[in-house]
Design a protein around this motif. Sequence first.
Motif, short mmCIF file in Angstrom:
data_model
loop_
_atom_site.label_atom_id
_atom_site.label_comp_id
_atom_site.label_asym_id
_atom_site.label_seq_id
_atom_site.Cartn_x
_atom_site.Cartn_y
_atom_site.Cartn_z
N TYR A 100 -5.47 8.78 1.58
CA TYR A 100 -4.21 8.52 2.27
C TYR A 100 -3.10 9.41 1.72
CZ TYR A 100 -0.47 5.67 4.38
OH TYR A 100 0.61 5.24 5.11
N LYS A 105 1.13 10.94 2.76
CA LYS A 105 1.68 9.66 3.19
C LYS A 105 1.84 8.75 1.98
CE LYS A 105 -0.22 9.68 7.91
NZ LYS A 105 -1.04 8.93 8.89
N VAL A 107 2.55 4.55 0.62
CA VAL A 107 2.64 3.12 0.91
C VAL A 107 3.96 2.63 0.32
CG1 VAL A 107 0.16 2.73 1.01
CG2 VAL A 107 1.33 2.55 -1.18
N SER A 109 4.98 -0.81 0.44
CA SER A 109 4.99 -2.25 0.20
C SER A 109 3.59 -2.67 -0.23
CB SER A 109 5.40 -3.01 1.46
OG SER A 109 4.41 -2.87 2.49
N GLU A 111 1.89 -4.97 1.10
CA GLU A 111 1.08 -5.18 2.31
C GLU A 111 0.46 -3.87 2.79
OE1 GLU A 111 4.15 -6.27 1.84
OE2 GLU A 111 3.73 -8.42 1.60
N GLU A 112 1.25 -2.79 2.76
CA GLU A 112 0.72 -1.48 3.16
C GLU A 112 -0.35 -1.02 2.18
OE1 GLU A 112 3.53 1.58 3.93
OE2 GLU A 112 4.85 0.31 5.12
N GLU A 115 -3.44 -2.77 3.12
CA GLU A 115 -3.93 -2.26 4.40
C GLU A 115 -4.68 -0.94 4.22
OE1 GLU A 115 -2.17 -0.92 8.79
OE2 GLU A 115 -0.88 -1.92 7.32
N VAL A 116 -4.18 -0.09 3.32
CA VAL A 116 -4.80 1.22 3.09
C VAL A 116 -6.05 1.10 2.23
CG1 VAL A 116 -4.48 3.47 1.98
CG2 VAL A 116 -2.66 2.50 3.41
#
Length: 291
Positions: A100, A105, A107, A109, A111-112, A115-116
């Motif tokens: 990622y 890119k 993250v 947070s 949560e992100e 997600e990743v």
Amino acid sequence: MKNLKSHFKFNKQERSGIFFLLLLLILVQIGYYVYRSYSSKVSGPLILESSLQVQVDSLKTIAAKNNKERVYPFNPNFITDFKGYSLGMTIEEIDRLHEYRKRNKFVNSAEEFQEVTKVSDSLLNVINKDFKFPEWTQNAKPKSTHESRSIKSEKVNKVVLKDLNTVTAQDLQKISGIGEKLSARIIKFRDRLGGFLIDEQLYDVYGLEKDVVKRTLKEFRVISKPKIVKINVNIATASELSKLIYLQKHVSESIVNYRNLNGSINSLNELSKIENFPIERIDRIALYLSL
């Protein structure tokens, strides 16, 4: 035989002496036995008063806490293989994060991050308390329904974006909230950087409001990235480090002093331990540094 018997013949005075000697030996043996019995009772296990025991337990708890290794807040975008392994992440989860990041890119947070990387809820609950994201990502307001619809509409209309690295001051002044001074300041900031590497660097321009940045990024984005030579943080001098717009001279000197004391810097996240280091800009600074 007669000579042998002569050794066992005692007069009355000698027999009395032998009797008292035996009596003395018996009394000594009894006294020694009583002394040992008493000592074993006195020297039994030491029992503290309840209030004193509470204080002792409290001191033990404090000592145990002080002996634990201090965990410094860190930006999860820069987790190394070793750091991820020590946190309990699997190789696959670490690789997902690194893939990622290779796409430039970030993250922003917990949560992100989940997600990743696809880490479990239980692991996330343990490690996310030490996550340290840039301040500006935490102040971002949630998108309203109207804003979400506007973004979808923009995607449908396929707005043609212009390159933020080639835009002129006159082009920037077409954005509501950007006048002559701010447009000149953006161009100057871009020149000092040698060109924007990521869109988010526009937030670092002094005096540029976040809402104005959002409006600007709807029309201008980083399309052609400049080629930069990263600064090796383990061999660069304080003067070379201070050329980076995000590092002031005294912070650069602190980095060199820290490196000299510790031998080398093994992770860019380790820079957050340095006094006065702008940790809220570590994701930007990492773009220009190498190990």
